[in-house]
Scaffold this active site. Sequence first.
Site, PDB file in Angstrom:
ATOM      1  N   ARG A  49     -45.097   6.907  -9.119  1.00 36.58           N
ATOM      2  CA  ARG A  49     -46.072   5.924  -8.644  1.00 36.58           C
ATOM      3  C   ARG A  49     -46.853   6.561  -7.496  1.00 36.58           C
ATOM      4  O   ARG A  49     -46.285   7.235  -6.650  1.00 36.58           O
ATOM      5  CB  ARG A  49     -45.372   4.657  -8.133  1.00 36.58           C
ATOM      6  CG  ARG A  49     -44.370   4.064  -9.099  1.00 36.58           C
ATOM      7  CD  ARG A  49     -45.027   3.353 -10.270  1.00 36.58           C
ATOM      8  NE  ARG A  49     -44.028   2.752 -11.138  1.00 36.58           N
ATOM      9  CZ  ARG A  49     -43.752   3.187 -12.367  1.00 36.58           C
ATOM     10  NH1 ARG A  49     -44.387   4.211 -12.862  1.00 36.58           N
ATOM     11  NH2 ARG A  49     -42.849   2.572 -13.100  1.00 36.58           N
ATOM     12  N   GLY A  50     -48.154   6.352  -7.478  1.00 31.64           N
ATOM     13  CA  GLY A  50     -48.968   6.893  -6.396  1.00 31.64           C
ATOM     14  C   GLY A  50     -49.709   8.163  -6.762  1.00 31.64           C
ATOM     15  O   GLY A  50     -50.510   8.644  -5.980  1.00 31.64           O
ATOM     16  N   CYS A  51     -49.436   8.722  -7.938  1.00 33.32           N
ATOM     17  CA  CYS A  51     -50.183   9.893  -8.400  1.00 33.32           C
ATOM     18  C   CYS A  51     -51.444   9.421  -9.103  1.00 33.32           C
ATOM     19  O   CYS A  51     -51.425   8.414  -9.798  1.00 33.32           O
ATOM     20  CB  CYS A  51     -49.356  10.720  -9.393  1.00 33.32           C
ATOM     21  SG  CYS A  51     -48.201  11.831  -8.632  1.00 33.32           S
ATOM     22  N   GLN A  52     -52.524  10.168  -8.941  1.00 29.16           N
ATOM     23  CA  GLN A  52     -53.748   9.791  -9.632  1.00 29.16           C
ATOM     24  C   GLN A  52     -53.655  10.143 -11.110  1.00 29.16           C
ATOM     25  O   GLN A  52     -54.388   9.604 -11.925  1.00 29.16           O
ATOM     26  CB  GLN A  52     -54.970  10.429  -8.985  1.00 29.16           C
ATOM     27  CG  GLN A  52     -55.134  11.918  -9.206  1.00 29.16           C
ATOM     28  CD  GLN A  52     -56.356  12.455  -8.496  1.00 29.16           C
ATOM     29  OE1 GLN A  52     -56.579  12.159  -7.325  1.00 29.16           O
ATOM     30  NE2 GLN A  52     -57.153  13.229  -9.184  1.00 29.16           N
ATOM     31  N   SER A  53     -52.732  11.016 -11.481  1.00 30.75           N
ATOM     32  CA  SER A  53     -52.498  11.400 -12.872  1.00 30.75           C
ATOM     33  C   SER A  53     -51.096  10.973 -13.264  1.00 30.75           C
ATOM     34  O   SER A  53     -50.279  10.641 -12.415  1.00 30.75           O
ATOM     35  CB  SER A  53     -52.609  12.921 -13.023  1.00 30.75           C
ATOM     36  OG  SER A  53     -53.820  13.384 -12.496  1.00 30.75           O
TER      37      SER A  53
END
Length: 139
Positions: A49-53
């Site tokens: 969670r929190g990754c743009q990918s």
Amino acid sequence: MTINEKQDEIIEDFDLFDDQLDKTQYIIDLGKKLPPMPEQYKTDYNLIRGCQSKVWLHAEMQGDVVHFEADSEPTAQISKGLVSLLIRILNHEKPEEVAKADLYFIDKIGLSSLVTSRRAGGLASMLKQMKDFAAAQTV
């Protein structure tokens, strides 16, 4: 090799590059060398969670050490390279060592200037997930 020795080795590797683009390409190359993760571990539970990918991180105990493996969607080469750096340092370490690790290499190699703020947030989320798993094993 200790966690700090692994970090020092990475710092030395990055010291070979003068150019930001070369450092970024090196991160991408590291991601390409990350062994493929079995499809069975590409679940919502393992999604960072929190990754743009989309980046998946699977953690399990193997004996008395933590084993990590990760993968990303094909277009997330930098993110995959970032998680490969964390795995290089924290993989096959005792959970208490992972949970308390001070990852100073991130500042020493200038990672914050290499990646966008969203990727930096993703890196922080990757590290948190790894440390949280490790901390849960020490209870």
